[in-house]
Design a protein around this motif. Sequence first.
Motif, short mmCIF file in Angstrom:
data_model
loop_
_atom_site.label_atom_id
_atom_site.label_comp_id
_atom_site.label_asym_id
_atom_site.label_seq_id
_atom_site.Cartn_x
_atom_site.Cartn_y
_atom_site.Cartn_z
N ALA A 191 1.82 -16.41 4.42
CA ALA A 191 1.06 -15.60 4.60
C ALA A 191 1.64 -14.89 5.98
O ALA A 191 1.85 -13.53 6.02
N SER A 192 2.59 -15.67 6.54
CA SER A 192 3.49 -15.09 7.73
C SER A 192 4.39 -14.16 7.08
O SER A 192 4.82 -13.16 7.71
N GLY A 193 5.10 -14.75 6.12
CA GLY A 193 5.90 -13.94 5.39
C GLY A 193 5.54 -12.42 4.87
O GLY A 193 6.08 -11.34 4.92
N VAL A 194 4.10 -12.38 4.43
CA VAL A 194 3.44 -11.12 4.08
C VAL A 194 3.35 -10.36 5.15
O VAL A 194 3.58 -9.27 5.19
N ASP A 195 2.82 -10.95 6.30
CA ASP A 195 2.76 -10.09 7.30
C ASP A 195 4.07 -9.70 7.85
O ASP A 195 3.94 -8.34 8.48
N PHE A 196 4.99 -10.41 7.91
CA PHE A 196 6.27 -9.89 8.21
C PHE A 196 6.67 -8.54 7.48
O PHE A 196 6.92 -7.57 7.70
N MET A 197 6.76 -8.74 6.02
CA MET A 197 6.98 -7.56 4.98
C MET A 197 6.08 -6.31 5.39
O MET A 197 6.44 -5.36 5.37
N THR A 198 4.77 -6.52 5.45
CA THR A 198 3.93 -5.59 5.52
C THR A 198 4.27 -4.71 6.85
O THR A 198 4.24 -3.54 7.04
N GLY A 199 4.64 -5.51 8.11
CA GLY A 199 5.00 -4.89 9.33
C GLY A 199 6.28 -4.04 9.26
O GLY A 199 6.40 -3.11 9.71
N ALA A 200 7.09 -4.70 8.41
CA ALA A 200 8.38 -3.86 8.13
C ALA A 200 8.57 -2.85 7.70
O ALA A 200 8.95 -1.62 7.75
N GLN A 201 7.30 -2.90 6.44
CA GLN A 201 7.40 -1.63 5.71
C GLN A 201 6.65 -0.59 6.35
O GLN A 201 7.06 0.66 6.29
N GLU A 202 5.76 -0.75 7.36
CA GLU A 202 4.83 -0.08 8.09
C GLU A 202 6.14 0.61 9.05
O GLU A 202 5.94 1.91 9.09
N ILE A 203 6.81 -0.03 9.60
CA ILE A 203 7.96 0.36 10.35
C ILE A 203 8.91 1.29 9.63
O ILE A 203 9.09 2.62 10.23
N GLN A 204 9.24 1.08 8.64
CA GLN A 204 10.08 1.84 7.85
C GLN A 204 9.44 3.26 7.34
O GLN A 204 10.12 4.04 7.45
N ALA A 205 8.20 2.99 7.23
CA ALA A 205 7.59 4.50 6.79
C ALA A 205 7.37 5.20 8.08
O ALA A 205 7.58 6.53 7.79
N THR A 206 7.19 4.74 9.21
CA THR A 206 7.03 5.47 10.45
C THR A 206 8.60 5.88 10.82
O THR A 206 8.57 7.14 10.97
#
Length: 79
Positions: free
Chosen positions: A25-40
């Motif tokens: 779950a922590s890994g998924v949170d990290f990937m989701t956060g990284a994707q949001e930052i990349q999109a920004t």
Amino acid sequence: MSMITQLANMYTNLGSGYTKLSGAASGVDFMTGAQEIQATMQKNQLDKMALDAENQRINGIADSAAQAGSAAAQVKIQY
């Protein structure tokens, strides 16, 4: 194996499973956060490209106006 040992092993296995799920779950949170930052970052880059294009257009107009003003000044000097 005694009942206490079996219970202890069961709790150990449950704890291990929870740790693995928590890590996933922590890994998924990290990937989701990284994707949001990349999109920004990509959106910011697109915004910058649009502003750079507008700035280039405005600079072209200003250069043309400066050249026209210089040509007009030279024509005035000649007459």
